[in-house]
Design a protein around this motif. Structure first.
Motif, PDB file in Angstrom:
ATOM      1  N   THR A  30      -2.506   1.873  -4.720  1.00  0.00           N
ATOM      2  CA  THR A  30      -2.418   3.220  -4.401  1.00  0.00           C
ATOM      3  C   THR A  30      -3.750   4.031  -4.314  1.00  0.00           C
ATOM      4  OG1 THR A  30      -2.344   4.009  -6.690  1.00  0.00           O
ATOM      5  CG2 THR A  30      -0.063   3.424  -5.685  1.00  0.00           C
ATOM      6  N   ARG A  31      -3.880   5.050  -3.641  1.00  0.00           N
ATOM      7  CA  ARG A  31      -5.041   5.927  -3.590  1.00  0.00           C
ATOM      8  C   ARG A  31      -4.656   7.438  -3.901  1.00  0.00           C
ATOM      9  NH1 ARG A  31      -8.746   8.347   0.557  1.00  0.00           N
ATOM     10  NH2 ARG A  31     -10.746   8.279  -0.497  1.00  0.00           N
ATOM     11  N   HIS A  32      -5.169   8.081  -5.006  1.00  0.00           N
ATOM     12  CA  HIS A  32      -4.758   9.343  -5.227  1.00  0.00           C
ATOM     13  C   HIS A  32      -3.225   9.561  -5.419  1.00  0.00           C
ATOM     14  CE1 HIS A  32      -9.227   9.898  -4.540  1.00  0.00           C
ATOM     15  NE2 HIS A  32      -9.223  10.034  -3.413  1.00  0.00           N
ATOM     16  N   PRO A  33      -2.758   8.740  -6.124  1.00  0.00           N
ATOM     17  CA  PRO A  33      -1.168   8.937  -6.125  1.00  0.00           C
ATOM     18  C   PRO A  33      -0.799  10.205  -6.984  1.00  0.00           C
ATOM     19  CG  PRO A  33      -1.715   7.218  -7.730  1.00  0.00           C
ATOM     20  CD  PRO A  33      -3.171   7.718  -7.049  1.00  0.00           C
TER      21      PRO A  33
ATOM     22  N   VAL B  11       0.745  -1.222  -0.032  1.00  0.00           N
ATOM     23  CA  VAL B  11      -0.021  -0.112   0.035  1.00  0.00           C
ATOM     24  C   VAL B  11       0.939   1.148   0.064  1.00  0.00           C
ATOM     25  CG1 VAL B  11      -1.531   1.273   1.258  1.00  0.00           C
ATOM     26  CG2 VAL B  11      -1.900  -1.383   1.047  1.00  0.00           C
ATOM     27  N   PHE B  12       0.509   2.108  -0.963  1.00  0.00           N
ATOM     28  CA  PHE B  12       1.078   3.566  -0.830  1.00  0.00           C
ATOM     29  C   PHE B  12       0.106   4.834  -0.904  1.00  0.00           C
ATOM     30  CE2 PHE B  12       3.719   0.292  -3.381  1.00  0.00           C
ATOM     31  CZ  PHE B  12       4.933   0.298  -2.636  1.00  0.00           C
ATOM     32  N   HIS B  13      -0.237   4.978   0.336  1.00  0.00           N
ATOM     33  CA  HIS B  13      -1.208   6.044   0.510  1.00  0.00           C
ATOM     34  C   HIS B  13      -0.889   6.385   2.006  1.00  0.00           C
ATOM     35  CE1 HIS B  13      -4.778   8.245   0.769  1.00  0.00           C
ATOM     36  NE2 HIS B  13      -5.097   7.627   1.579  1.00  0.00           N
ATOM     37  N   ALA B  14      -0.400   7.717   2.022  1.00  0.00           N
ATOM     38  CA  ALA B  14      -0.259   8.204   3.424  1.00  0.00           C
ATOM     39  C   ALA B  14      -1.368   8.080   4.577  1.00  0.00           C
ATOM     40  CB  ALA B  14       0.037   9.755   3.093  1.00  0.00           C
ATOM     41  N   GLY B  15      -2.688   8.087   3.912  1.00  0.00           N
ATOM     42  CA  GLY B  15      -3.646   8.006   5.247  1.00  0.00           C
ATOM     43  C   GLY B  15      -3.759   6.474   5.657  1.00  0.00           C
ATOM     44  N   SER B  16      -3.216   5.696   5.308  1.00  0.00           N
ATOM     45  CA  SER B  16      -3.183   4.089   5.615  1.00  0.00           C
ATOM     46  C   SER B  16      -2.122   3.925   6.609  1.00  0.00           C
ATOM     47  CB  SER B  16      -3.049   2.994   4.371  1.00  0.00           C
ATOM     48  OG  SER B  16      -2.780   1.676   4.787  1.00  0.00           O
ATOM     49  N   PRO B  17      -2.688   3.054   7.621  1.00  0.00           N
ATOM     50  CA  PRO B  17      -1.679   2.575   8.522  1.00  0.00           C
ATOM     51  C   PRO B  17      -0.671   1.604   7.887  1.00  0.00           C
ATOM     52  CG  PRO B  17      -3.668   1.690   8.982  1.00  0.00           C
ATOM     53  CD  PRO B  17      -4.137   2.726   7.970  1.00  0.00           C
TER      54      PRO B  17
END
Length: 89
Positions: A61-64, A30-36
């Motif tokens: 990713t989410r909104h990369p 996972v590459f998303h700053a909002g994810s733990p």
């Protein structure tokens, strides 16, 4: 018929080893700053070094940003990119 299985959110060597031992078809990072479970691409590359080639490496990713996609491509070199982007302008 055996189902196709991908396990996402792996962040430790033990988790990666367990997924490989379970004979999954793919592992997801996972590459998303909002994810733990957010990782840096170089950390995902390190975690996936010992993974057999037949196990696909998926960058989730989410909104990369384009910069993040470029970094993922350069560091991890994933087999697949899973993202929510609809269009690259």
């Amino acid at each position: 018929m055996r189902p196709w299985i991908k396990i996402c959110g792996l962040t430790t060597p033990a988790a990666v080893a367990a997924a490989v031992e379970a004979r999954v078809e793919a592992i997801g990072f996972v590459f998303h700053a909002g994810s733990p479970r957010d990782l840096r691409p170089r950390d995902a590359a390190r975690l996936s070094r010992e993974v057999p080639r037949e196990v696909l490496r998926v960058a989730v990713t989410r909104h990369p940003t384009q910069a993040l996609v470029d970094e993922i491509a350069a560091e991890l070199r994933p087999d697949l990119l899973q993202t929510d982007l609809e269009d690259y302008a």
